[in-house]
Design an enzyme around this catalytic site. Sequence first.
Site, PDB file in Angstrom:
ATOM      1  N   LYS A 129       0.885  -1.176  -0.087  1.00 34.75           N
ATOM      2  CA  LYS A 129      -0.055  -0.102  -0.070  1.00 34.75           C
ATOM      3  C   LYS A 129       0.697   1.192  -0.127  1.00 34.75           C
ATOM      4  CE  LYS A 129      -4.550   1.372   0.121  1.00 34.75           C
ATOM      5  NZ  LYS A 129      -5.451   0.402  -0.478  1.00 34.75           N
ATOM      6  N   ASP A 169      -7.072   4.402  -4.635  1.00 32.77           N
ATOM      7  CA  ASP A 169      -7.771   4.235  -3.322  1.00 32.77           C
ATOM      8  C   ASP A 169      -8.323   5.724  -2.774  1.00 32.77           C
ATOM      9  OD1 ASP A 169      -7.888   2.333  -0.800  1.00 32.77           O
ATOM     10  OD2 ASP A 169      -7.281   4.191   0.213  1.00 32.77           O
TER      11      ASP A 169
HETATM   12  P1  NDP Z   1     -12.890   7.854  -2.759  1.00 31.89           P
HETATM   13  O1  NDP Z   1     -11.942   9.121  -2.729  1.00 31.89           O
HETATM   14  O2  NDP Z   1     -13.397   7.792  -4.112  1.00 31.89           O
HETATM   15  O3  NDP Z   1     -14.176   8.342  -1.906  1.00 31.89           O
HETATM   16  C1  NDP Z   1     -14.042   8.410  -0.529  1.00 31.89           C
HETATM   17  C2  NDP Z   1     -15.403   8.752   0.064  1.00 31.89           C
HETATM   18  O4  NDP Z   1     -15.112   8.628   1.733  1.00 31.89           O
HETATM   19  C3  NDP Z   1     -15.816  10.120  -0.041  1.00 31.89           C
HETATM   20  O5  NDP Z   1     -16.937  10.262  -0.109  1.00 31.89           O
HETATM   21  C4  NDP Z   1     -15.240  10.857   1.167  1.00 31.89           C
HETATM   22  O6  NDP Z   1     -15.848  12.230   1.561  1.00 31.89           O
HETATM   23  C5  NDP Z   1     -15.347   9.879   2.461  1.00 31.89           C
HETATM   24  N1  NDP Z   1     -14.581  10.156   3.219  1.00 31.89           N
HETATM   25  C6  NDP Z   1     -12.762   9.890   3.150  1.00 31.89           C
HETATM   26  N2  NDP Z   1     -12.418  10.183   4.415  1.00 31.89           N
HETATM   27  C7  NDP Z   1     -13.381  10.376   5.031  1.00 31.89           C
HETATM   28  C8  NDP Z   1     -13.332  10.679   6.562  1.00 31.89           C
HETATM   29  N3  NDP Z   1     -12.151  10.817   7.232  1.00 31.89           N
HETATM   30  N4  NDP Z   1     -14.574  10.740   7.069  1.00 31.89           N
HETATM   31  C9  NDP Z   1     -15.669  10.681   6.466  1.00 31.89           C
HETATM   32  N5  NDP Z   1     -15.776  10.554   5.023  1.00 31.89           N
HETATM   33  C10 NDP Z   1     -14.643  10.162   4.407  1.00 31.89           C
HETATM   34  O7  NDP Z   1     -12.351   6.573  -2.250  1.00 31.89           O
HETATM   35  P2  NDP Z   1     -12.864   5.176  -2.233  1.00 31.89           P
HETATM   36  O8  NDP Z   1     -14.211   5.123  -2.619  1.00 31.89           O
HETATM   37  O9  NDP Z   1     -11.994   4.532  -3.535  1.00 31.89           O
HETATM   38  O10 NDP Z   1     -12.544   4.259  -0.919  1.00 31.89           O
HETATM   39  C11 NDP Z   1     -13.218   4.390   0.007  1.00 31.89           C
HETATM   40  C12 NDP Z   1     -12.927   3.121   0.991  1.00 31.89           C
HETATM   41  O11 NDP Z   1     -12.861   1.808   0.325  1.00 31.89           O
HETATM   42  C13 NDP Z   1     -11.599   3.436   1.709  1.00 31.89           C
HETATM   43  O12 NDP Z   1     -11.693   2.676   3.044  1.00 31.89           O
HETATM   44  C14 NDP Z   1     -10.718   2.552   0.797  1.00 31.89           C
HETATM   45  O13 NDP Z   1      -9.533   1.976   1.445  1.00 31.89           O
HETATM   46  C15 NDP Z   1     -11.683   1.426   0.469  1.00 31.89           C
HETATM   47  N6  NDP Z   1     -11.392   0.407  -0.712  1.00 31.89           N
HETATM   48  C16 NDP Z   1     -11.172   1.076  -1.970  1.00 31.89           C
HETATM   49  C17 NDP Z   1     -10.983   0.394  -3.078  1.00 31.89           C
HETATM   50  C18 NDP Z   1     -11.267   1.025  -4.504  1.00 31.89           C
HETATM   51  O14 NDP Z   1     -10.914   0.102  -5.447  1.00 31.89           O
HETATM   52  N7  NDP Z   1     -11.302   2.246  -4.639  1.00 31.89           N
HETATM   53  C19 NDP Z   1     -10.757  -0.842  -2.975  1.00 31.89           C
HETATM   54  C20 NDP Z   1     -10.973  -1.580  -1.611  1.00 31.89           C
HETATM   55  C21 NDP Z   1     -11.118  -0.719  -0.517  1.00 31.89           C
HETATM   56  P3  NDP Z   1     -14.844  13.420   1.244  1.00 31.89           P
HETATM   57  O15 NDP Z   1     -14.979  13.665  -0.338  1.00 31.89           O
HETATM   58  O16 NDP Z   1     -15.580  14.567   1.665  1.00 31.89           O
HETATM   59  O17 NDP Z   1     -13.476  13.272   1.523  1.00 31.89           O
END
Ligand code: NDP
Length: 450
Positions: A129, A169
């Site tokens: 990572k 991510d």
């Molecule tokens: P994105 O950046 O596309 O979206 C993240 C979302 O979560 C946004 O809506 C963001 O809001 C919100 N968010 C982020 N940090 C916080 C926080 N501290 N408190 C509240 N809301 C938060 O990321 P992904 O959708 O790709 O990833 C989301 C999760 O899924 C993560 O845990 C990631 O590790 C996991 N994941 C992702 C994969 C992928 O293929 N993308 C694969 C496997 C797991 P805002 O825009 O306001 O920051």
Amino acid sequence: MAEAKQELDHFMQGLAKRNPGEPEFQQAVQEVVETLIPYVLDHRKYHDAHILERMTEPDRIVIFRVCWEDNEGNIRTNRAWRVQFNNSIGPYKGGMRFHPNVTLSVLKFLGFEQVLKNSLTGLPMGGGKGGANFNPKGKSDNEVMRFCHSLMIELYRHIGEDTDVPAGDIGVGAREVSYLFGQYKRLANRFVGTLTGKGLAFGGSLVRMEATGYGCVYFAQNMLHHRGDSLQGKTCVVSGSGNVAIYTVEKATELGGKVVTLSDSQGSIYDPKGIDPDKLAWVKELKEVRRGRIKEYAEQFGCEYQEGKRPWSVPCDIAFPCATQNEIEASDAAELLKNGVQVVCEGANMPTHIDGVHQFLDKKILYGPAKAANAGGVGVSGLEQSQNALRLSWSRQEVDQRLQGIMRDIHEKCVSYSPESKDGWVNYVDGANISGFVKVADAMLAYGVV
Ligand code: NDP
């Protein structure tokens, strides 16, 4: 039992001493070794070879400075990392996260989880990572490009299609992966699948963008089917509004569920009528093109917006946490249970605090932990690597079918490794941890002392 408790305490004391100031990493390891220590005590070959001690120490970590120039001509400095955690069963594989809260602890927790998750997919992928404490929010495309290009000037020497294959991510989506890959290709003078999540015109795979969300819903569907139930008519609560959340909503709706919430770091919306495909298309445009806030959904569709609140107080049958780590605290878990939640299926990594996990397990609901439930993303990344190596592109249908197969296999592995329960309840935490562990541990044993 007493021996396992003593061993667990001893192990965690040692880990905390070796990794001070790393609460997320300690939490992730604790969740896993709570399951694995009893297993390892029953399977002495792993115990005697100190596999757990070795598996919780990354192979290596690269830490480097990233300097770039903002639009006003100021020189900005960020820190970036790549944690190459374990390559026993294949090249390191795992995303890059750009967020101001990124620390070494967060990336070690994610890298450790990734090792077991990638093992569960059945594909030959080790775990890694990376990321940077860079905040893409509020930056122009050109600033993000300059940052990505600068980061790759260092990172490119540590990665490669047979060495380490990064992906996206939080904060790293299609735009960032494109900038990173473009610079990699230029520096390495090779067009190979060293990053995944690429655009379709340059080696990306169909369904990669949807894969984590779709896979998460497929996993929930598998858990429900195993119990003779389905998603049809279920009220679903989803957190986040990024990549994973959006495609979780899409698939859950397609399979007959009604999704009523979304959120971002500023608040959450509650739409009791359900987020139908037209509304979701609007959200995609909001988040992927305009990069706006979820609050605008409430204004657009006339529903409730709760500033600073997560969606866990909304009554539901299924909860899909898809935002970030520790977003379901102990009190949120209690509220979900009080309101009758039957399934919690994790799209995000470690979204449930350990006290919440214990509550879900005590109440014997269907709890799908992240390393099983969100493995579809890296699963399709693995398929992207295969297509790149073959210089072929598979159809959407073919990739989706393979994704469904991967999620079904992971579900079966969890069931077969979960300790027998008289009432037929499956402990997916035990199942995922043990199944993911055994493959990596057996490879490490075979290699001798490495
Ligand atoms: P994105 O950046 O596309 O979206 C993240 C979302 O979560 C946004 O809506 C963001 O809001 C919100 N968010 C982020 N940090 C916080 C926080 N501290 N408190 C509240 N809301 C938060 O990321 P992904 O959708 O790709 O990833 C989301 C999760 O899924 C993560 O845990 C990631 O590790 C996991 N994941 C992702 C994969 C992928 O293929 N993308 C694969 C496997 C797991 P805002 O825009 O306001 O920051």
